[in-house]
Design a protein around this motif. Structure first.
Motif, mmCIF file in Angstrom:
data_model
loop_
_atom_site.group_PDB
_atom_site.id
_atom_site.type_symbol
_atom_site.label_atom_id
_atom_site.label_comp_id
_atom_site.label_asym_id
_atom_site.label_seq_id
_atom_site.Cartn_x
_atom_site.Cartn_y
_atom_site.Cartn_z
ATOM 1 N N GLN A 57 -11.778 -2.050 3.119
ATOM 2 C CA GLN A 57 -10.459 -2.536 3.542
ATOM 3 C C GLN A 57 -9.455 -2.430 2.397
ATOM 4 O OE1 GLN A 57 -9.912 -4.030 6.676
ATOM 5 N NE2 GLN A 57 -7.764 -4.423 6.284
ATOM 6 N N LEU A 58 -9.868 -2.777 1.178
ATOM 7 C CA LEU A 58 -8.976 -2.657 0.020
ATOM 8 C C LEU A 58 -8.572 -1.208 -0.198
ATOM 9 C CD1 LEU A 58 -7.700 -3.847 -2.669
ATOM 10 C CD2 LEU A 58 -9.805 -3.060 -3.720
ATOM 11 N N CYS A 59 -9.532 -0.312 -0.167
ATOM 12 C CA CYS A 59 -9.231 1.109 -0.387
ATOM 13 C C CYS A 59 -8.304 1.662 0.687
ATOM 14 C CB CYS A 59 -10.528 1.918 -0.425
ATOM 15 S SG CYS A 59 -11.608 1.516 -1.793
ATOM 16 N N ILE A 64 -2.838 3.325 2.816
ATOM 17 C CA ILE A 64 -1.706 3.201 3.733
ATOM 18 C C ILE A 64 -0.431 2.824 2.990
ATOM 19 C CG2 ILE A 64 -0.787 1.769 5.599
ATOM 20 C CD1 ILE A 64 -3.590 1.791 6.793
ATOM 21 N N LEU A 65 -0.535 1.885 2.051
ATOM 22 C CA LEU A 65 0.663 1.422 1.355
ATOM 23 C C LEU A 65 1.333 2.517 0.535
ATOM 24 C CD1 LEU A 65 -0.367 -2.132 0.164
ATOM 25 C CD2 LEU A 65 1.350 -1.537 1.855
ATOM 26 N N PHE A 66 0.522 3.357 -0.107
ATOM 27 C CA PHE A 66 1.081 4.390 -0.977
ATOM 28 C C PHE A 66 1.063 5.775 -0.341
ATOM 29 C CE2 PHE A 66 -0.254 1.029 -3.888
ATOM 30 C CZ PHE A 66 0.940 0.806 -4.524
ATOM 31 N N ALA A 104 -10.239 -1.527 11.358
ATOM 32 C CA ALA A 104 -8.811 -1.444 11.663
ATOM 33 C C ALA A 104 -8.060 -2.100 10.508
ATOM 34 C CB ALA A 104 -8.500 -2.146 12.972
ATOM 35 N N VAL A 105 -7.371 -1.309 9.722
ATOM 36 C CA VAL A 105 -6.633 -1.834 8.576
ATOM 37 C C VAL A 105 -5.317 -2.403 9.078
ATOM 38 C CG1 VAL A 105 -5.624 -1.283 6.351
ATOM 39 C CG2 VAL A 105 -7.711 -0.171 7.069
ATOM 40 N N ASP A 113 14.339 -3.359 3.198
ATOM 41 C CA ASP A 113 15.132 -3.772 2.041
ATOM 42 C C ASP A 113 14.364 -4.644 1.069
ATOM 43 O OD1 ASP A 113 14.896 -5.911 3.710
ATOM 44 O OD2 ASP A 113 16.953 -6.612 3.466
ATOM 45 N N GLY A 114 13.088 -4.926 1.330
ATOM 46 C CA GLY A 114 12.308 -5.804 0.471
ATOM 47 C C GLY A 114 11.224 -5.063 -0.287
ATOM 48 N N PRO A 115 10.478 -5.776 -1.098
ATOM 49 C CA PRO A 115 9.398 -5.140 -1.851
ATOM 50 C C PRO A 115 8.200 -4.825 -0.941
ATOM 51 C CG PRO A 115 9.434 -7.487 -2.259
ATOM 52 C CD PRO A 115 10.637 -7.180 -1.426
ATOM 53 N N LEU A 116 7.227 -4.087 -1.493
ATOM 54 C CA LEU A 116 6.027 -3.771 -0.738
ATOM 55 C C LEU A 116 5.281 -5.024 -0.382
ATOM 56 C CD1 LEU A 116 4.572 -0.718 -2.651
ATOM 57 C CD2 LEU A 116 5.635 -0.718 -0.441
#
Length: 116
Positions: A57-59, A64-66, A104-105, A113-116
Motif C-alpha cells: 500500500q505504501l509503495c 499514485i502521488l508522484f 485498492a489504493v 491549490d493545496g499541498p499534496l
C-alpha cells in the motif's frame, strides 16, 4: 480599445519570499518503524507473500502521488527507506504489479491549490 498595462508586482519582504520558496520544494514522508513490513505466515499451502499489504500500500501510494512507473516507484521507496535509516527490502516491480490487482489504493481527494 487599448490594452491595459501589465500588473507589476514588487517583493518587499525578501526573507518571507525566500522562506516560502524553500517550503515549496520540501518533502516530508513519515515511515513508522513499527510498521509490519514483512507478511506473517498465514498457514495456507504454497509460498507465503514476502511483503505485507501495508508495505505494498505504501509503495502504490507513492506511485499514485508522484505518477511514477513501477520500476521508478521501487527505486524511490528504496531511497526513502535508506534516508529513514531502515534496512528493509523493497518489493520489485513485478511484485507490485501482481499485488496491485488485489489491493485498492485509496488516495484522498486533494484540492489543486493545496499541498499534496
Amino acid at each position: 480599445m487599448s490594452k491595459p498595462p501589465p500588473a507589476r508586482y514588487r517583493t518587499t519582504n525578501w526573507s518571507s519570499y525566500n522562506a516560502s520558496l524553500r517550503k515549496r520544494g520540501s518533502l516530508l514522508i513519515w515511515v513508522d518503524k513499527d510498521m509490519t513490513w514483512r507478511a506473517p505466515h498465514d498457514g495456507r499451502p504454497g509460498r507465503p507473500p514476502v511483503f505485507s499489504d501495508a508495505a505494498i500500500q505504501l509503495c502504490l501510494s507513492i506511485k499514485i502521488l508522484f505518477k511514477l512507473p513501477l520500476r521508478q516507484t521501487a527505486g524511490m521507496v528504496a531511497s526513502l527507506l535508506k534516508l529513514a535509516g531502515l534496512d528493509w527490502p523493497v518489493p520489485d516491480f513485478s511484485t507490485l504489479c501482481r499485488r496491485q490487482k488485489t489491493l485498492a489504493v485509496q488516495v484522498p481527494y486533494r484540492r489543486a491549490d493545496g499541498p499534496l
